[in-house]
Design a protein around this motif. Structure first.
Motif, PDB file in Angstrom:
ATOM      1  N   ASP A  55      64.784  61.872  21.373  1.00 12.33           N
ATOM      2  CA  ASP A  55      64.281  60.834  22.270  1.00 12.33           C
ATOM      3  C   ASP A  55      64.506  59.444  21.688  1.00 12.33           C
ATOM      4  O   ASP A  55      64.536  58.462  22.430  1.00 12.33           O
ATOM      5  CB  ASP A  55      62.793  61.037  22.547  1.00 12.33           C
ATOM      6  N   GLU A  56      64.666  59.342  20.384  1.00  9.31           N
ATOM      7  CA  GLU A  56      64.915  58.056  19.731  1.00  9.31           C
ATOM      8  C   GLU A  56      66.271  57.481  20.139  1.00  9.31           C
ATOM      9  O   GLU A  56      66.499  56.281  20.014  1.00  9.31           O
ATOM     10  CB  GLU A  56      64.859  58.202  18.211  1.00  9.31           C
ATOM     11  N   HIS A  72      72.427  53.335  13.450  1.00  7.00           N
ATOM     12  CA  HIS A  72      72.772  53.582  12.044  1.00  7.00           C
ATOM     13  C   HIS A  72      71.527  53.929  11.228  1.00  7.00           C
ATOM     14  O   HIS A  72      71.617  54.717  10.282  1.00  7.00           O
ATOM     15  CB  HIS A  72      73.503  52.388  11.445  1.00  7.00           C
ATOM     16  N   GLU A  73      70.381  53.378  11.587  1.00  5.09           N
ATOM     17  CA  GLU A  73      69.132  53.700  10.893  1.00  5.09           C
ATOM     18  C   GLU A  73      68.727  55.159  11.112  1.00  5.09           C
ATOM     19  O   GLU A  73      68.009  55.732  10.299  1.00  5.09           O
ATOM     20  CB  GLU A  73      68.007  52.782  11.354  1.00  5.09           C
ATOM     21  N   LEU A  74      69.194  55.760  12.179  1.00  8.84           N
ATOM     22  CA  LEU A  74      68.827  57.143  12.498  1.00  8.84           C
ATOM     23  C   LEU A  74      69.712  58.174  11.793  1.00  8.84           C
ATOM     24  O   LEU A  74      69.519  59.380  11.971  1.00  8.84           O
ATOM     25  CB  LEU A  74      68.882  57.360  14.012  1.00  8.84           C
ATOM     26  N   ARG A  75      70.667  57.715  10.975  1.00 10.75           N
ATOM     27  CA  ARG A  75      71.580  58.649  10.291  1.00 10.75           C
ATOM     28  C   ARG A  75      70.847  59.691   9.460  1.00 10.75           C
ATOM     29  O   ARG A  75      71.302  60.822   9.363  1.00 10.75           O
ATOM     30  CB  ARG A  75      72.532  57.896   9.360  1.00 10.75           C
ATOM     31  N   THR A  76      69.759  59.304   8.852  1.00 12.09           N
ATOM     32  CA  THR A  76      69.065  60.206   7.930  1.00 12.09           C
ATOM     33  C   THR A  76      67.926  60.978   8.575  1.00 12.09           C
ATOM     34  O   THR A  76      67.229  61.720   7.895  1.00 12.09           O
ATOM     35  CB  THR A  76      68.508  59.406   6.727  1.00 12.09           C
ATOM     36  N   GLU A  77      67.729  60.807   9.861  1.00 15.42           N
ATOM     37  CA  GLU A  77      66.649  61.513  10.561  1.00 15.42           C
ATOM     38  C   GLU A  77      67.120  62.920  10.950  1.00 15.42           C
ATOM     39  O   GLU A  77      68.013  63.067  11.777  1.00 15.42           O
ATOM     40  CB  GLU A  77      66.222  60.742  11.806  1.00 15.42           C
ATOM     41  N   PRO A  78      66.517  63.949  10.358  1.00 10.50           N
ATOM     42  CA  PRO A  78      66.972  65.315  10.644  1.00 10.50           C
ATOM     43  C   PRO A  78      66.706  65.777  12.075  1.00 10.50           C
ATOM     44  O   PRO A  78      67.395  66.673  12.568  1.00 10.50           O
ATOM     45  CB  PRO A  78      66.178  66.168   9.640  1.00 10.50           C
ATOM     46  N   ARG A 105      75.343  63.635  18.921  1.00 15.39           N
ATOM     47  CA  ARG A 105      75.016  62.637  19.956  1.00 15.39           C
ATOM     48  C   ARG A 105      74.867  61.249  19.344  1.00 15.39           C
ATOM     49  O   ARG A 105      75.302  60.257  19.908  1.00 15.39           O
ATOM     50  CB  ARG A 105      73.740  63.036  20.691  1.00 15.39           C
ATOM     51  N   ARG A 106      74.240  61.175  18.162  1.00 18.89           N
ATOM     52  CA  ARG A 106      74.066  59.893  17.487  1.00 18.89           C
ATOM     53  C   ARG A 106      75.422  59.279  17.156  1.00 18.89           C
ATOM     54  O   ARG A 106      75.666  58.105  17.400  1.00 18.89           O
ATOM     55  CB  ARG A 106      73.246  60.055  16.198  1.00 18.89           C
ATOM     56  N   GLN A 107      76.336  60.092  16.652  1.00 20.95           N
ATOM     57  CA  GLN A 107      77.658  59.595  16.298  1.00 20.95           C
ATOM     58  C   GLN A 107      78.434  59.175  17.543  1.00 20.95           C
ATOM     59  O   GLN A 107      79.151  58.172  17.528  1.00 20.95           O
ATOM     60  CB  GLN A 107      78.448  60.638  15.509  1.00 20.95           C
ATOM     61  N   ALA A 108      78.293  59.912  18.623  1.00 21.95           N
ATOM     62  CA  ALA A 108      78.966  59.545  19.872  1.00 21.95           C
ATOM     63  C   ALA A 108      78.468  58.185  20.363  1.00 21.95           C
ATOM     64  O   ALA A 108      79.267  57.340  20.810  1.00 21.95           O
ATOM     65  CB  ALA A 108      78.748  60.616  20.931  1.00 21.95           C
TER      66      ALA A 108
END
Length: 85
Positions: free
Chosen positions: A4-5, A36-42, A48-51
């Protein structure tokens, strides 16, 4: 955090489409920072984040290129201007 983030980031990407270049860049760059801050959120789907990160980078390039083209076009149309090529 969860997937959801990514929703506000996707919304910012869509919202930037209707904005003037300067405002669009501000929204897109802020969203890029957020993604980019969400890279480390498991809990966040990395695919989807990378897209989203890729789409943001692409839109930022597009807006930058459009600004460059518009400024060059303006200089070409006003050859007496100091910025003319």
């Amino acid at each position: 955090m969860s997937d959801d983030e990514l929703e506000p980031i996707a919304h910012a990407l869509d919202r930037a489409t209707g904005l003037e270049d300067e405002a669009a860049l501000a929204v897109l760059e802020s969203a890029r920072d957020d993604v980019h801050e969400l890279r480390t959120e498991p809990a966040v789907d990395e695919t989807r984040r990378q897209a989203l990160a890729d789409r943001l980078d692409q839109r930022i390039r597009e807006v930058g290129e459009r600004e460059a083209y518009d400024s060059e076009l303006g200089a070409a149309m006003n050859p007496d201007d100091e910025d003319a090529p």
